[in-house]
Each structure stands twice: as structure tokens, then as C-alpha cells.
Design an enzyme around this catalytic site. Structure first.
Site, short mmCIF file in Angstrom:
data_model
loop_
_atom_site.label_atom_id
_atom_site.label_comp_id
_atom_site.label_asym_id
_atom_site.label_seq_id
_atom_site.Cartn_x
_atom_site.Cartn_y
_atom_site.Cartn_z
N TRP A 139 0.97 -1.16 0.09
CA TRP A 139 0.00 0.16 0.07
C TRP A 139 0.79 1.34 0.08
O TRP A 139 1.88 1.45 0.87
CB TRP A 139 -0.77 0.07 1.27
CG TRP A 139 -1.75 1.03 1.44
CD1 TRP A 139 -2.50 1.63 0.38
CD2 TRP A 139 -2.02 2.11 2.52
NE1 TRP A 139 -3.34 2.86 0.99
CE2 TRP A 139 -2.91 2.84 2.26
CE3 TRP A 139 -1.47 1.87 3.80
CZ2 TRP A 139 -3.37 3.66 3.08
CZ3 TRP A 139 -2.06 2.73 4.86
CH2 TRP A 139 -2.88 3.78 4.59
N ASP A 220 -0.76 -5.44 9.48
CA ASP A 220 -1.60 -4.33 9.12
C ASP A 220 -3.08 -5.24 8.71
O ASP A 220 -2.91 -5.97 7.65
CB ASP A 220 -1.45 -3.74 7.98
CG ASP A 220 -2.27 -2.60 7.25
OD1 ASP A 220 -3.37 -2.46 7.83
OD2 ASP A 220 -1.88 -1.75 6.44
N LYS A 256 -13.47 -0.81 5.85
CA LYS A 256 -13.84 -1.70 4.70
C LYS A 256 -14.85 -2.78 5.13
O LYS A 256 -15.94 -2.92 4.79
CB LYS A 256 -12.76 -2.58 4.09
CG LYS A 256 -11.37 -2.19 3.74
CD LYS A 256 -11.33 -0.93 2.84
CE LYS A 256 -10.30 0.12 3.07
NZ LYS A 256 -9.58 0.45 1.76
N1 PGU Z 1 -3.82 -0.52 5.23
C1 PGU Z 1 -3.99 -1.08 3.88
C2 PGU Z 1 -3.42 -2.29 3.42
C3 PGU Z 1 -5.06 -0.12 3.32
O1 PGU Z 1 -5.30 -0.84 2.01
C4 PGU Z 1 -5.61 0.83 3.78
C5 PGU Z 1 -6.76 1.56 2.90
C6 PGU Z 1 -5.25 1.29 5.04
C7 PGU Z 1 -4.23 0.43 5.52
C8 PGU Z 1 -5.81 2.39 5.70
O2 PGU Z 1 -7.16 2.41 5.71
P1 PGU Z 1 -8.06 3.25 6.41
O3 PGU Z 1 -8.94 4.16 5.88
O4 PGU Z 1 -7.04 4.26 7.32
O5 PGU Z 1 -8.64 2.46 7.87
N2 PGU Z 1 -6.34 1.41 1.52
C9 PGU Z 1 -7.43 1.91 0.58
C10 PGU Z 1 -7.99 3.15 0.84
C11 PGU Z 1 -7.43 4.34 0.20
C12 PGU Z 1 -6.26 4.87 0.67
O6 PGU Z 1 -5.27 4.74 0.11
O7 PGU Z 1 -6.21 5.28 1.94
C13 PGU Z 1 -6.74 1.77 -0.92
O8 PGU Z 1 -7.60 2.07 -1.92
O9 PGU Z 1 -5.62 1.11 -1.10
#
Ligand code: PGU
Length: 410
Positions: A139, A220, A256
Site C-alpha cells: 500500500w 496491518d 472496509k
Molecule cells: N492498510 C491497507 C493495506 C490499506 O489498503 C488501507 C486503505 C489502509 C491500511 C488504511 O485504511 P484506513 O482508511 O486508514 O482504515 N487503502 C485503501 C483506501 C484508500 C487509501 O489509500 O487510504 C486503498 O485504496 O488502498
């Protein structure tokens, strides 16, 4: 001198680029085309392409609103106690010995990102090894969160573009070469962006290697329940590491799996060797949190706690969660079938093999740019698409776009 005629004191500030993921939504919002499709951000959409608030969340929220005894006082620095307890049970299991032995400290944080950040700040202050290994790829926010907290970020091999699967040997070699004590970031399930997870046997090998070298796991967990549809199954990797009695950190997000994105609900748990250490660790977590945002917001965490503590609501949640996971899985099959039907060049079986919210398509940045320009389909430039943003109606458009992209852009 009249200051309003002079240059801005910020005249030297350069314009920063948009975020690689959230910036996709910014670009999407500017596109006037009626057929535009946002497959960038990992956010669940219904078959009608609409954001979804779970029924159980609406119900819990209504209950809280109707309860006039509820107030809006500050929460403690560590957040809502009930929420913290229930979150630990959700990830570690209802009869986790670590919880029973009071070896776990859990603090409510601002969703997954905030939990990672608080954990990273704590490690930078109190852990002897400041190197954290993150998977390649991962990510996009991971390296930023850890670097800004004062950790030094290195990568370990994770994904093989040739096989579109796990580079397991590369992973083992890189972790084996890491200095003893280094921190290792692991995606608990539904790896973002690849959709490729280790098998239970591979997890066990990773665990053995990490424990033998004294590497510190930092999980995570942003997608519990989204990979398999089962909350317990998706927590197996974490539980494997906790059941050996060793220490670890876990960042949980309800963005999510409960659709709580904008409410920013999450938790950081640190599993310690003893109850005594856990108490001291928690006291230091408070010193990290207090100057950062003082204490977390009450609303979202109260909704989550209401659902987790009531067996009927909990059940209702698992049913709605499973329905989301199943819809995503059905989109994989539909997209795969649509590409097969078009005779699109290449092997697309990874679409049905990968799991979780995303497919790592293998499309390159030029092909992505082509799809955005010609088809108004928005996705991250690494070729990741959010399967949760797709519906039966939009699959043909995406399949046409992919077909055209791989046929005309190399
Ligand atoms: N860890 C991972 C692996 C993630 O994919 C995401 C969110 C988070 C943590 C953080 O999510 P929180 O909203 O803080 O609980 N990833 C999504 C959402 C958009 C972003 O980049 O924040 C994504 O599209 O990768």
C-alpha cells in the site's frame, strides 16, 4: 511597508502532486463523462455503483441517537474501553490466551492509518531496532507513515510479476538477511495491491523464520472478513503468531469490513510477553497519542462497539460482510469470463486466483492512461483495480477497455 503588496511568506511553497490513490478520485470527480468508472480507491460499491452503509450500522447508529442518556464527553486518551476489548477479541479470537493473560494492550486510533502511525511512533521511541521491512509492492502510504514516524524503511521481495503470484523464496531470503530484531510489516490478509497471500503452510514458515531471527511482526489488518468472507479465517495469520507466545503489533481498520471509511475507526494492539509489560507499553502509547490528537472520536467507535457486543447485530454484520465479499468474488469471475469471451490476449487467470478487494492486473502505466483517456476508467497507475467498484453493468466496459489497451498499447 504594507505587507499586502509583498510576496506571500509561502511564495516558495511548491505544489505537491496528488496522492497516487486518493488523487485518482480527484481526477475522476473532474471528469464530466456519464459513463466514467472509478476503480481506484478501495471502497465498496453496490451493484448499482453506490456507496453502501450496512443495515446493521444504520440500526446501531439509530439506537445510539435515540439513547438520550448518551453524552459527547471526551473519551480517554486510549479511546472507548469497550471498543478496545471487543476489537482485540475480533482479531485475536474470543478465547485468546494472550487476552486472558492481560498481555494485550489495545488503543482506539484513527482507522488503519492512524493505528499504523501510532504503532510506528511508539516503536521509534521505545524499540531498539528502527528498520522496518515492508513488502514490495505494498500500500503506497506504508513507506510514508513509517518514514515520517522516524523508522527507516526497507523492502522485502513479495510478488513475482512473471508468475503473478508470491515470490516466496525471495521473501524468505530477504527476511533471512534482515538484521535480527528488525520490524516486519505483514498484511494480515488480502494483500494490497497484489491480492496474493501466503498459504497457511507458508505463513507457518514465515513465522518460524521470523521468530528464530527475533524479527518483530507488525500486522496491518485492513481487510478482515473481506478476503474469505469469514472474520476468523482472515485472522489466522495473526493468530498463528500470537499463539506461539511471542510479541507483535496489529493495526485494525473498520473502514472496509464495516463500511466505516469516513468515521475513522480502528485500533492498535500490542501483544506483550507479560501483563506487566503491557501496562507499561500502554502508558507510553498515551504519551504518543496525547500530543498528536489528544483522544479519538466517539461516534464511530460507539457504533462498532454496539454491533460487536450484541450477538444478533454481530451475526447480522457477518451476513452483510459475507455478501460484500461474495459480490467481489463474483465480479472476478464475471471479468475473467468477459475477457475470455473477447479473446483478450494474455493469461487472465490471476483475476480469479487473487483475493480481497483488488486485482493486480499487470496492465502498465501507459495502458492505464489509455483506459482513462479513451474509456473514462480510473485506476491507480500500477494497474491495480478495485473489484469492489465493479458491477455486472460495468464489467463489459472494463473488459472492452482492457482488451483495447492490451491490443493497442505495449
Ligand atoms: N492498510 C491497507 C493495506 C490499506 O489498503 C488501507 C486503505 C489502509 C491500511 C488504511 O485504511 P484506513 O482508511 O486508514 O482504515 N487503502 C485503501 C483506501 C484508500 C487509501 O489509500 O487510504 C486503498 O485504496 O488502498
Amino acid at each position: 511597508m504594507a505587507s499586502d503588496h509583498g510576496d506571500s511568506v509561502f511564495a516558495n511553497v511548491v505544489r505537491a502532486p496528488e496522492d497516487p490513490i486518493l488523487g485518482v478520485t480527484v481526477a475522476y470527480n473532474k471528469d464530466p463523462s456519464p459513463k466514467k468508472l472509478n476503480l481506484g480507491v478501495g471502497a465498496y460499491r453496490t451493484e448499482e455503483g453506490k456507496p453502501l452503509v450496512l443495515n446493521v450500522v444504520r440500526r446501531a447508529e439509530q439506537m445510539l441517537v435515540n439513547d438520550t442518556s448518551r453524552v459527547k464527553e471526551y473519551l480517554p486518551i486510549v479511546g472507548l474501553a469497550e471498543f478496545n476489548k471487543l476489537s482485540a477479541k475480533l482479531i485475536f479470537g474470543v478465547d485468546s490466551p494472550a487476552i486472558q493473560e492481560n498481555r494485550v494492550t489495545t488503543v482506539q486510533c484513527l482507522s488503519g492509518t492512524g493505528s499504523l502511525r501510532v504503532g510506528a511512533e511508539f516503536l521509534a521511541r521505545h524499540y531498539h531496532e528502527h528498520t522496518i521491512y515492508i513488502p514490495q509492492p505494498t500500500w503506497g502510504n506504508h513507506p510514508k507513515v513509517f518514514t515520517i514516524a522516524g523508522l527507516s524503511v526497507k523492502t522485502y521481495r513479495y510478488y513475482s510479476p512473471e508468475t503473478r503470484g508470491l515470490d516466496f523464496q525471495g521473501l524468505l531470503d530477504d527476511l533471512n538477511a534482515a538484521p535480527s530484531g528488525a520490524i516486519v510489516l505483514l498484511h494480515a490478509c488480502a494483500h494490497n495491491p497484489t491480492g496474493v497471500d501466503p498459504t497457511p503452510e507458508q505463513w507457518e514458515q514465515i513465522r518460524q523464520l521470523m521468530r528464530s531471527k527475533g524479527l518483530l511482526p507488525f500486522f496491518d489488518s485492513a481487510y478482515q472478513g473481506f478476503a474469505s468472507g469469514s472474520l476468523d479465517e482472515d485472522a489466522q495469520s495473526v493468530r498463528m503468531f500470537v499463539s506461539d507466545g511471542g510479541e507483535c503489533l496489529v493495526a485494525q481498520s473498520y473502514a472496509k469490513n464495516m463500511g466505516m471509511y469516513g468515521e475513522r475507526v480502528g485500533a492498535l494492539s500490542i501483544v506483550c510477553k507479560s501483563a506487566d509489560v503491557a501496562v507499561r507499553v500502554e502508558s507510553q502509547l498515551k504519551l504518543v497519542i496525547r500530543p498528536m490528537y489528544s483522544n479519538p472520536p466517539i461516534h464511530g467507535a460507539s457504533i462498532v462497539a454496539a454491533i460487536l457486543k450484541d450477538s444478533h447485530m454481530y451475526h447480522e454484520w457477518t451476513v452483510e460482510l459475507k455478501a460484500m465479499a461474495d459480490r467481489i468474488i463474483s465480479m472476478r469471475q464475471k471479468l475473467f469470463d468477459a475477457l475470455q469471451a473477447r479473446g483478450t490476449p494474455g493469461d487472465w487467470s490471476h483475476i480469479i486466483k487473487q483475493i480481497g478487494m483488488f486485482t493486480f492486473t499487470g496492465l502498465n502505466a501507459q495502458q492505464v492512461a489509455f483506459m482513462t483517456k479513451e474509456y473514462h476508467i480510473y485506476m491507480t497507475s500500477d494497474g491495480r483495480i478495485s473489484m469492489a467498484g465493479l458491477s455486472s453493468q460495468t464489467v463489459p466496459l472494463l473488459a472492452d477497455a482492457i482488451h483495447a489497451a492490451v491490443s493497442t498499447v505495449v
